[in-house]
Scaffold this active site. Structure first.
Site, short mmCIF file in Angstrom:
data_model
loop_
_atom_site.label_atom_id
_atom_site.label_comp_id
_atom_site.label_asym_id
_atom_site.label_seq_id
_atom_site.Cartn_x
_atom_site.Cartn_y
_atom_site.Cartn_z
N ASP A 47 128.58 34.29 24.03
CA ASP A 47 128.45 32.88 23.69
C ASP A 47 127.83 32.15 24.88
OD1 ASP A 47 128.73 30.22 22.92
OD2 ASP A 47 130.76 30.45 22.17
N ARG A 80 126.70 28.91 24.74
CA ARG A 80 126.68 27.47 24.51
C ARG A 80 127.24 26.70 25.70
NH1 ARG A 80 129.69 27.35 18.80
NH2 ARG A 80 130.85 28.99 19.90
#
EC number: 3.5.4.25
Length: 204
Positions: free
Chosen positions: A128, A130
């Site tokens: 991930d 983000r």
């Protein structure tokens, strides 16, 4: 360089979940078009329901059943409608931050037997990628005092708190599990510690 955002345009957007004010932001971190949908007055407000939703073209636009993104987007807007106030921040970080091309390549790897985490890593990315700096800046620009974050992701809560966002509560948002997304949901729970299968607020 200090990260900044600028609220360039605000315009009413009527939706099936009521009318929101769409705020269009420019920032100095990337050239992407991040936006916030705001329901009612939030300036100076506390415990504002907030959904920080990362772009998912396949789920949000096409209604793909491989993930729960499109359903979560609709559910979050419905939750905000029911509360009568809230913010939905839409961040343009497709595929957990790896982009649409790599996300589609990851789909093919998943079809060959990998899970979502292993597929991202195989393509040279983190599970991930983000970031939530822009979301924190948007909340600051809207002058929200504290929020109730609509999420199942503990990393999102931790990330926002490190950026100075006052997260006072978590609101679970659990989409339906079915044959097309069950492995995806299991991977989020097992490898990414997402808090799934809860339907009530933690303080209730």
């Amino acid at each position: 360089m200090k990260p900044t955002v600028e609220d360039l345009v605000q315009t009413p957007i009527p939706t099936q979940h009521g009318e929101f004010i769409l705020h269009y932001y420019r920032n100095n971190l990337d050239d992407k078009e991040h936006v916030a949908l705001v329901r009612e007055r939030v300036e100076g407000a506390e415990q504002v329901p907030v959904r920080i939703h990362s772009e998912c073209f396949t789920g949000d636009v096409l209604g793909s059943r491989r993930c729960d993104c499109g359903e979560q987007l609709d559910m979050a807007m419905q939750m905000i409608e029911q509360r009568g106030v809230g913010i939905l921040i839409y961040l343009r970080q497709e595929g957990r931050g790896i982009g649409l091309l790599k996300k589609l390549q990851a789909y093919n790897l998943q079809d060959a037997g990998m899970d979502t985490v292993d597929a991202n890593i195989h393509l040279g990315h983190l599970a991930d990628e983000r970031e939530y700096d822009i979301a924190a800046l948007i909340l600051e620009s809207l002058r929200v005092k504290s929020i109730e974050l609509i999420t199942n992701n503990p990393q999102k809560i931790e990330g926002l708190q490190k950026l100075g966002v006052n997260v006072v509560n978590r609101i679970p948002i659990v989409a339906a599990a079915h044959n097309d997304n069950l492995d995806y949901l299991k991977t989020k729970a097992k490898k990414m510690a997402h808090m799934l299968f809860e339907r009530k607020k933690e303080h209730e």
